[in-house]
Design a protein around this motif. Structure first.
Motif, PDB file in Angstrom:
ATOM      1  N   ARG A 191       2.301   3.502   3.300  1.00 15.77           N
ATOM      2  CA  ARG A 191       1.322   2.740   4.094  1.00 15.77           C
ATOM      3  C   ARG A 191      -0.109   3.176   3.778  1.00 15.77           C
ATOM      4  NH1 ARG A 191       3.888   4.002   9.106  1.00 15.77           N
ATOM      5  NH2 ARG A 191       5.611   2.592   9.489  1.00 15.77           N
TER       6      ARG A 191
ATOM      7  N   TYR B 225      -1.368   4.802   1.166  1.00 15.27           N
ATOM      8  CA  TYR B 225      -1.815   4.491  -0.193  1.00 15.27           C
ATOM      9  C   TYR B 225      -2.058   2.991  -0.334  1.00 15.27           C
ATOM     10  CZ  TYR B 225      -2.254   4.993  -5.224  1.00 15.27           C
ATOM     11  OH  TYR B 225      -2.748   4.997  -6.503  1.00 15.27           O
ATOM     12  N   ALA B 226      -1.161   2.178   0.248  1.00 14.66           N
ATOM     13  CA  ALA B 226      -1.293   0.719   0.130  1.00 14.66           C
ATOM     14  C   ALA B 226      -2.567   0.225   0.819  1.00 14.66           C
ATOM     15  CB  ALA B 226      -0.063   0.030   0.737  1.00 14.66           C
ATOM     16  N   LEU B 227      -2.890   0.791   1.993  1.00 12.04           N
ATOM     17  CA  LEU B 227      -4.101   0.367   2.704  1.00 12.04           C
ATOM     18  C   LEU B 227      -5.351   0.689   1.881  1.00 12.04           C
ATOM     19  CD1 LEU B 227      -3.120   1.385   6.357  1.00 12.04           C
ATOM     20  CD2 LEU B 227      -3.429  -0.944   5.474  1.00 12.04           C
TER      21      LEU B 227
ATOM     22  N   LEU C 123      -5.454   0.951  -1.358  1.00 11.84           N
ATOM     23  CA  LEU C 123      -5.438   0.070  -2.529  1.00 11.84           C
ATOM     24  C   LEU C 123      -5.945  -1.328  -2.152  1.00 11.84           C
ATOM     25  CD1 LEU C 123      -4.669   0.288  -5.506  1.00 11.84           C
ATOM     26  CD2 LEU C 123      -2.364  -0.444  -4.910  1.00 11.84           C
ATOM     27  N   ILE C 124      -5.528  -1.809  -0.989  1.00  9.69           N
ATOM     28  CA  ILE C 124      -5.986  -3.130  -0.530  1.00  9.69           C
ATOM     29  C   ILE C 124      -7.507  -3.141  -0.370  1.00  9.69           C
ATOM     30  CG2 ILE C 124      -5.981  -4.675   1.479  1.00  9.69           C
ATOM     31  CD1 ILE C 124      -2.966  -3.922   1.805  1.00  9.69           C
ATOM     32  N   ASP C 125      -8.048  -2.065   0.229  1.00  8.61           N
ATOM     33  CA  ASP C 125      -9.513  -1.967   0.366  1.00  8.61           C
ATOM     34  C   ASP C 125     -10.188  -2.042  -0.998  1.00  8.61           C
ATOM     35  OD1 ASP C 125      -9.797  -1.879   3.086  1.00  8.61           O
ATOM     36  OD2 ASP C 125      -9.544   0.294   3.221  1.00  8.61           O
TER      37      ASP C 125
ATOM     38  N   ILE D 138      -9.095  -3.185  -3.908  1.00  6.28           N
ATOM     39  CA  ILE D 138      -8.910  -4.435  -4.667  1.00  6.28           C
ATOM     40  C   ILE D 138      -9.681  -5.596  -4.039  1.00  6.28           C
ATOM     41  CG2 ILE D 138      -7.220  -6.228  -5.225  1.00  6.28           C
ATOM     42  CD1 ILE D 138      -5.216  -3.949  -5.741  1.00  6.28           C
ATOM     43  N   PHE D 139      -9.591  -5.728  -2.719  1.00  5.11           N
ATOM     44  CA  PHE D 139     -10.200  -6.902  -2.089  1.00  5.11           C
ATOM     45  C   PHE D 139     -11.695  -6.730  -1.847  1.00  5.11           C
ATOM     46  CE2 PHE D 139      -5.704  -7.676  -0.688  1.00  5.11           C
ATOM     47  CZ  PHE D 139      -5.529  -8.817  -1.452  1.00  5.11           C
ATOM     48  N   ASP D 140     -12.197  -5.512  -1.833  1.00  4.93           N
ATOM     49  CA  ASP D 140     -13.641  -5.323  -1.685  1.00  4.93           C
ATOM     50  C   ASP D 140     -14.355  -5.531  -3.015  1.00  4.93           C
ATOM     51  OD1 ASP D 140     -13.449  -4.866   0.936  1.00  4.93           O
ATOM     52  OD2 ASP D 140     -13.526  -2.682   0.830  1.00  4.93           O
TER      53      ASP D 140
ATOM     54  N   PRO E   6     -14.202  -7.842  -5.588  1.00  9.11           N
ATOM     55  CA  PRO E   6     -14.837  -9.096  -5.993  1.00  9.11           C
ATOM     56  C   PRO E   6     -15.975  -9.523  -5.080  1.00  9.11           C
ATOM     57  CG  PRO E   6     -12.682  -9.516  -5.027  1.00  9.11           C
ATOM     58  CD  PRO E   6     -12.819  -8.037  -5.163  1.00  9.11           C
ATOM     59  N   GLN E   7     -16.062  -8.881  -3.900  1.00  8.40           N
ATOM     60  CA  GLN E   7     -17.167  -9.222  -2.993  1.00  8.40           C
ATOM     61  C   GLN E   7     -18.450  -8.498  -3.381  1.00  8.40           C
ATOM     62  OE1 GLN E   7     -16.339 -11.520  -0.231  1.00  8.40           O
ATOM     63  NE2 GLN E   7     -14.853 -11.670  -1.869  1.00  8.40           N
TER      64      GLN E   7
ATOM     65  N   ILE F  86     -10.869 -15.808  -7.741  1.00  8.73           N
ATOM     66  CA  ILE F  86     -11.756 -14.672  -7.450  1.00  8.73           C
ATOM     67  C   ILE F  86     -11.164 -13.349  -7.913  1.00  8.73           C
ATOM     68  CG2 ILE F  86     -12.821 -13.342  -5.575  1.00  8.73           C
ATOM     69  CD1 ILE F  86     -13.021 -16.028  -4.008  1.00  8.73           C
TER      70      ILE F  86
ATOM     71  N   LEU G 130      -0.158  -6.051  -6.330  1.00  9.46           N
ATOM     72  CA  LEU G 130      -1.062  -5.067  -5.725  1.00  9.46           C
ATOM     73  C   LEU G 130      -1.186  -3.835  -6.619  1.00  9.46           C
ATOM     74  CD1 LEU G 130      -2.710  -4.673  -3.115  1.00  9.46           C
ATOM     75  CD2 LEU G 130      -0.778  -3.425  -2.181  1.00  9.46           C
TER      76      LEU G 130
ATOM     77  N   ILE H  16       2.783   1.799  -6.043  1.00  9.91           N
ATOM     78  CA  ILE H  16       2.613   2.671  -4.883  1.00  9.91           C
ATOM     79  C   ILE H  16       3.886   3.481  -4.690  1.00  9.91           C
ATOM     80  CG2 ILE H  16       2.119   2.801  -2.412  1.00  9.91           C
ATOM     81  CD1 ILE H  16       0.787   0.032  -2.701  1.00  9.91           C
TER      82      ILE H  16
ATOM     83  N   ILE I  83     -11.308 -14.127   0.884  1.00 11.40           N
ATOM     84  CA  ILE I  83     -10.847 -12.772   0.568  1.00 11.40           C
ATOM     85  C   ILE I  83     -10.730 -11.934   1.847  1.00 11.40           C
ATOM     86  CG2 ILE I  83     -11.457 -10.640  -0.657  1.00 11.40           C
ATOM     87  CD1 ILE I  83     -10.375 -12.890  -2.449  1.00 11.40           C
TER      88      ILE I  83
ATOM     89  N   LYS J  69      -7.273 -10.144   2.914  1.00 12.52           N
ATOM     90  CA  LYS J  69      -7.329  -8.685   3.049  1.00 12.52           C
ATOM     91  C   LYS J  69      -6.821  -8.247   4.425  1.00 12.52           C
ATOM     92  CE  LYS J  69     -10.631  -4.876   3.254  1.00 12.52           C
ATOM     93  NZ  LYS J  69     -12.056  -4.496   3.254  1.00 12.52           N
TER      94      LYS J  69
ATOM     95  N   VAL K 207       1.016  -4.314   5.913  1.00 11.34           N
ATOM     96  CA  VAL K 207       1.318  -2.955   5.431  1.00 11.34           C
ATOM     97  C   VAL K 207       1.379  -1.971   6.607  1.00 11.34           C
ATOM     98  CG1 VAL K 207       0.340  -1.025   4.142  1.00 11.34           C
ATOM     99  CG2 VAL K 207       0.467  -3.282   3.089  1.00 11.34           C
TER     100      VAL K 207
END
Lengths: 154, 193
Positions: free
Chosen positions: A138, A140-142, A144-146, A148-150, A152-153, B35, B64, B67, B177, B181, B188
């Motif tokens: 959990r 590590y995944a959280l 990674l999500i931050d 990856i998704f931050d 392109p912004q 994107i 993703l 992990i 996004i 997100k 998760v």
């Protein structure tokens, strides 16, 4: 009787014996579990999602006409054909082949492979379930999500 | 519960975009595909009819990464929004780990939004999802229209559960996004074996 050590071996044998192009095992969730034969021409991820959707829809059609399910689906094209069969409640087998004259052989080999694979596919043993550290996963995944998704912004 | 393959060390989560017809569900997936890093998104499958309406579902897989030794993927689906495709929606929601509800902000869509939301919650009940704890994010789309409902009105109508909401203009990629997100993180966070 030949002993198959895993589902991949059974699929390889199926491809060899039926002379099909490709054979796949697909989960009910639409994920490709095992693949054999030529898959270079195929987007197996998308195919798995579509086949699973199609099969689920067909199951509902079966129920509407008073059947629990249709255990085999056959799609006949001009040059390529698809044979889909249920292995169990959660797994289906997809065979792509070219010579429609071989449909009898494909069905025969598919039935043999289905029985072998159904015996191989058992629920995950407890020991393997413990291999995954859920709390660590959990965290590590959280992160990674931050990341990856931050990105392109900007 | 996501799909887990211990032999191949893979985990696949399922995210479903729900909402009334033409609210922008497919557009969300198209923009995510545009994107994000193209190496992480495989080819998108779009099954639109000639009127640009989704007949069965659209599908976008997103890797993703690795992990704890597992290759982790989010498989994103849309449902057909039109009322008559209830059977398809029910099938696609089966096994979903989280849902994004895409609402149309135009005032004329108030009833359609509400009807779709009610159908979604009825589907939650039939699938055994707890509507309080289940990962759900609301996206109020088309905020660039000349006439839009105000946010408090949309919340009062669609968000009695107090779920996280995002304003969006999906056609321009705005809010897309942020939405994916948030639902990914909720999924998760709730993940258990």
């Amino acid at each position: 009787m030949q002993v198959h050590h895993n589902a991949k071996e059974a699929l390889d044998k199926l491809v060899n014996d039926s002379e099909c192009i490709t054979a796949l095992l697909i989960s009910r969730e639409g994920v490709s579990i095992e693949e054999s034969g030529n898959t270079g021409y195929l987007n197996t991820t998308a195919l798995a999602a579509l086949i699973a959707g199609m099969f689920t829809a067909t199951r509902e059609v079966a129920r509407m006409v008073g059947e629990e399910h249709f255990s085999i689906l056959l799609q006949q094209g001009t040059n390529r054909h698809i044979h889909i069969s249920l292995i169990n409640e959660t797994v289906m087998m997809v065979i792509i082949f070219e010579d429609y004259q071989r449909i009898g052989k494909v069905r025969y080999e598919a039935k043999k492979a289905s029985e072998v694979i159904a015996n191989i596919m058992q629920p995950e043993p407890e020991a393997s379930v413990e291999k995954l550290n859920v709390a660590g996963f959990r965290e590590y995944a959280l992160n990674l999500i931050d990341r990856i998704f931050d990105k392109p912004q900007g | 519960m996501p799909y887990i393959n211990y032999d191949k060390q893979e985990i696949a989560f399922k995210i479903v975009y729900f909402g009334p017809g033409m609210s922008g569900k497919t557009t969300n997936l198209i923009k995510i595909h545009e994107i994000l890093d193209p190496q992480k998104c495989s080819e998108m499958v779009v099954l639109d009819t000639e009127e640009e309406r989704t007949l069965f579902f659209d599908f976008l897989p997103f890797d993703l990464g690795s992990i704890c030794g597992f290759s982790v993927r989010f498989n994103m689906y849309t449902v057909p929004g039109q009322v008559q495709y209830e059977a398809s929606r029910k099938l696609i929601l089966d096994g979903a780990d989280g849902v994004v509800f895409v609402a149309d902000s135009h005032p004329s869509k108030r009833e359609e939004n509400l009807l779709s939301y009610q159908m979604m919650t009825e589907n939650f009940v039939s699938h055994g999802f707890d509507p309080v704890t289940y990962p759900l994010v609301l996206q109020f789309n088309k905020r660039d229209l000349d006439q839009v409902m105000n946010i408090s009105e949309m919340n009062a109508s669609l968000n009695k559960g107090g779920h996280k909401t995002f304003e969006a203009v999906a056609l321009k990629g705005q809010g897309v996004i942020e939405t994916i997100k948030e639902v990914s993180k909720q999924i998760v966070t709730r993940f258990e074996i």
